[in-house]
Structures are given as structure tokens and as C-alpha cells.
Design a protein around this motif. Structure first.
Motif, mmCIF file in Angstrom:
data_model
loop_
_atom_site.group_PDB
_atom_site.id
_atom_site.type_symbol
_atom_site.label_atom_id
_atom_site.label_comp_id
_atom_site.label_asym_id
_atom_site.label_seq_id
_atom_site.Cartn_x
_atom_site.Cartn_y
_atom_site.Cartn_z
ATOM 1 N N GLU A 1 -0.532 0.599 3.098
ATOM 2 C CA GLU A 1 -1.571 0.848 4.112
ATOM 3 C C GLU A 1 -3.036 0.699 3.345
ATOM 4 O O GLU A 1 -3.925 0.214 3.940
ATOM 5 N N MET A 2 -3.328 1.218 2.329
ATOM 6 C CA MET A 2 -4.440 1.188 1.451
ATOM 7 C C MET A 2 -4.818 -0.099 1.328
ATOM 8 O O MET A 2 -6.014 -0.695 1.189
ATOM 9 N N GLY A 3 -3.769 -0.785 0.841
ATOM 10 C CA GLY A 3 -4.155 -2.174 0.403
ATOM 11 C C GLY A 3 -4.498 -3.003 1.601
ATOM 12 O O GLY A 3 -5.391 -3.966 1.491
ATOM 13 N N LEU B 1 -2.763 3.533 -14.697
ATOM 14 C CA LEU B 1 -4.140 3.816 -15.240
ATOM 15 C C LEU B 1 -5.250 4.333 -14.131
ATOM 16 O O LEU B 1 -5.856 5.208 -14.636
ATOM 17 N N SER B 2 -5.000 3.987 -12.973
ATOM 18 C CA SER B 2 -5.887 4.705 -12.110
ATOM 19 C C SER B 2 -5.934 5.864 -11.602
ATOM 20 O O SER B 2 -6.770 6.972 -11.477
ATOM 21 N N LEU B 3 -4.644 6.497 -11.857
ATOM 22 C CA LEU B 3 -4.290 8.134 -11.633
ATOM 23 C C LEU B 3 -4.919 8.796 -12.710
ATOM 24 O O LEU B 3 -5.492 10.074 -12.342
ATOM 25 N N THR B 4 -5.020 8.419 -14.024
ATOM 26 C CA THR B 4 -5.744 9.063 -14.913
ATOM 27 C C THR B 4 -7.115 9.030 -14.848
ATOM 28 O O THR B 4 -7.803 9.780 -15.417
ATOM 29 N N LEU C 1 -2.879 -3.146 -6.656
ATOM 30 C CA LEU C 1 -2.966 -1.619 -6.910
ATOM 31 C C LEU C 1 -1.725 -0.932 -7.408
ATOM 32 O O LEU C 1 -1.864 -0.121 -8.098
ATOM 33 N N ARG C 2 -0.440 -1.546 -7.139
ATOM 34 C CA ARG C 2 0.678 -0.847 -7.766
ATOM 35 C C ARG C 2 0.644 -1.308 -9.092
ATOM 36 O O ARG C 2 0.833 -0.294 -9.968
ATOM 37 N N GLU C 3 0.138 -2.222 -9.822
ATOM 38 C CA GLU C 3 0.083 -2.883 -11.066
ATOM 39 C C GLU C 3 -0.728 -1.897 -12.014
ATOM 40 O O GLU C 3 -0.550 -1.393 -13.058
ATOM 41 N N THR C 4 -1.939 -1.398 -11.309
ATOM 42 C CA THR C 4 -2.784 -0.578 -11.938
ATOM 43 C C THR C 4 -2.727 0.921 -11.687
ATOM 44 O O THR C 4 -3.671 1.737 -12.095
ATOM 45 N N LEU D 1 -4.851 8.195 -3.188
ATOM 46 C CA LEU D 1 -4.516 7.716 -1.737
ATOM 47 C C LEU D 1 -3.586 6.509 -1.813
ATOM 48 O O LEU D 1 -3.343 5.986 -0.817
ATOM 49 N N TRP D 2 -3.180 5.988 -2.858
ATOM 50 C CA TRP D 2 -2.284 4.783 -3.092
ATOM 51 C C TRP D 2 -1.224 5.055 -4.014
ATOM 52 O O TRP D 2 -0.437 4.437 -4.449
ATOM 53 N N ARG D 3 -0.971 6.339 -4.223
ATOM 54 C CA ARG D 3 0.036 6.894 -5.291
ATOM 55 C C ARG D 3 1.637 6.637 -4.419
ATOM 56 O O ARG D 3 2.365 6.020 -5.268
#
Length: 303
Positions: A221-223, A202-205, A196-199, A212-214
Motif C-alpha cells: 500500500e505504501m508503495g 537499512l531503513s528500519l535502523t 522498499l522491500r530491498e532497503t 510504515l512499510w515494515r
């Protein structure tokens, strides 16, 4: 000296073990050997929490053991086998043996643990107690799948707080060994959170869901939440009926989710599809070929 009550009768000192809510038939000497009880039968708060967790887990495992041992006895097949992954000091394995396997007179427990001193201590204690159908292997969960000395099939696979991806390896072990039931209490898991951290950028855009995981604490926790959801879908797609509940109250442990999976053979197509969709939605596609790889054959049921 025993104190006298108002009527003048002397009160006998109370046995401290009577206040522990021990299971019927539980060996006090075993609990002392495991350092859950002190030599004089007392217990501290940490040990009380640990014992409460193990007893609650036993509550879910005992009916499975009764059912499966009755089946194997009726069929005249091999005795029930149980693998305990990430065994640690093997509290769970020893209590399972003491309360169930000892009286049953058959069946085997295998404890898998990477820390050699804990394995050696468990081996010595099993020998001391005469628990000769307990076996301990000093290796990782992943390595244990390939050990030739292990049984080809296991009836029950357990993992109580097996750290990080060891829980996933325990599930993979259960699938490989065609386990009839799995009882899993997941621990921390960093693999999905790292993805999740790696992407994240890209996910935010791409989707507002990435909020939810910014933040780092939410990523962790989301992970963890996503991991357990994926595990349940994976088990359902692999032919298991899955129940998710609490192990004990949250005041005893923050890692409190209990996953109980029973093999039915009905591999759900909808679970396989949702698994793939979630992996794609969260940018976890690469895990479809490693952690959550489904068999090539199509699932058997739509629901």
C-alpha cells in the motif's frame, strides 16, 4: 403481457436502457457490440460498474477535448489526437469516439494494447462501425513511443488502469509527445514496493518512518501511495498543473485515484526538489535516473 394498474390502464413494458443513465447520443448498438449490454439491452452489475467508470472518466476528458479541438480548428492546425494506453477492450476509446469524435468529424484515437486478440477485436469492431479514425497497435506503451507511424505530438494521453509500470510509461509517452493534457487512473505498481522491500532492513535502523512499510501488506500500500505522489511531483516538475481526485465511489473500484495534468510550461523547482528528497528518504535514488529523470535545464518557477 403488460399488467394493468389499479385504474385498469395497461402499463407498457419499460425499456431497460432507460434505467442505465446513458449519455445523450450514446449508441446502444455500440454498447451491445462491446458486451456492456446484452442483445435485449440488459446490463449486469460488472458491466454497470465498468460503464460508470468510463462515463466518469469521459466527464473529465470531454472539456479538454472541446477546448483543444476548438483551438486546433481556430488555428487551422492538425486535428486533435488522443492516445489511450493499456486500452484493453477499448471501452474508453470507443465511447470517446462515439460521443465526441464521430460528431466532430475530425481527430484521431490511438489505442495501445499488448494483447493481440483484443487489438484484433477492436480493429474489427472499428471497421464494422465505420470508426475509421480509430487505430489500434499491438505493443507495449514503452514501445509505442518509438513507432515512426505514430504522430509526433499528442494532445491528450489517457491510461485507465494500465497495470504496473505501464502507467509510468504512459506518462513518459506524454512527456515525449509533448501532450497538452494527461488523464491517468493508476493501477497496481510493484516497482517502488520492491525497492522498499530491498532497503527495509537499512531503513528500519535509519528512520522510524520505515515502520510504515515494515509489514508486507503495508509495503504494498505504501508503495502504491508513494508512487502516485512521485508521479504528481514529476509531472509538476515537468511543466504540468496537476489535480488529484476520485474517479468514482470506492464501492465501484479500489483503484480509484484520478490524476489530471494540464501542460502550462511552468516547471516547478519546489516539486523537483521534493521529488529528489522523497526518492532519497525512501531509498529510491536509483529511480531518479530511470523512472523520474528530470531534464537538465532548471525548472522555471519556485512555487
Amino acid at each position: 403481457m403488460a399488467k394493468a394498474d389499479k385504474a385498469g390502464a395497461k402499463k407498457l413494458p419499460q425499456d431497460p436502457t432507460q434505467q442505465l443513465d446513458l449519455r445523450p447520443g450514446q449508441s446502444i448498438e455500440l454498447l451491445k457490440a462491446l458486451h456492456i449490454l446484452t442483445r435485449d439491452g440488459k446490463i449486469n452489475q460488472d458491466s454497470r460498474r465498468k460503464l460508470k467508470q468510463v462515463y466518469h472518466l469521459y466527464q473529465f476528458i470531454e472539456p479538454l477535448l472541446k477546448e483543444l479541438s476548438a483551438d486546433e480548428h481556430a488555428d487551422g492546425g492538425p486535428a486533435v489526437t488522443l492516445a489511450d494506453h493499456g486500452a484493453g477492450k477499448s471501452y474508453l476509446g470507443f465511447i470517446l469516439y462515439d460521443l465526441f469524435f464521430k460528431a466532430l468529424g475530425r481527430g484521431q484515437i490511438y489505442g495501445i494494447e499488448t494483447r493481440a486478440p483484443l487489438v484484433e477485436a477492436s480493429q474489427a469492431l472499428a471497421k464494422q462501425l465505420g470508426f475509421d479514425r480509430m487505430h489500434f497497435l499491438n505493443m507495449s506503451v514503452a514501445e509505442s513511443t518509438r513507432v515512426e507511424s505514430m504522430p509526433e505530438r499528442f494532445d491528450i494521453v489517457t491510461a485507465l488502469h494500465a497495470c504496473d509500470t505501464a502507467t509510468d510509461d504512459a506518462i513518459a509517452f506524454g512527456l515525449e509527445k509533448k501532450a497538452r493534457a494527461m488523464v491517468i487512473v493508476p493501477c497496481c505498481q510493484a516497482e517502488v514496493a520492491a525497492c522498499l522491500r530491498e532497503t527495509k532492513a537499512l531503513s528500519l535502523t535509519r528512520t522510524p518512518l520505515a515502520e510504515l512499510w515494515r509489514h508486507p501488506i503495508h509495503t504494498r500500500e505504501m508503495g502504491s501511495q508513494i508512487t502516485n505522489v512521485l508521479r504528481c511531483l514529476y509531472l509538476e516538475a515537468s511543466g504540468y498543473q496537476v489535480t488529484v481526485t476520485e474517479l468514482v465511489g470506492w464501492e465501484h473500484s479500489m483503484k480509484n485515484e484520478l490524476i489530471v495534468a494540464r501542460f502550462t510550461g511552468n516547471r516547478k523547482r519546489s516539486a523537483a526538489e521534493r521529488l529528489q528528497q522523497l526518492l532519497k528518504e525512501f531509498g529510491l535514488d536509483r529511480l531518479a535516473e530511470t523512472r523520474f529523470r528530470l531534464p537538465a535545464a532548471a525548472p522555471t518557477t519556485q512555487d
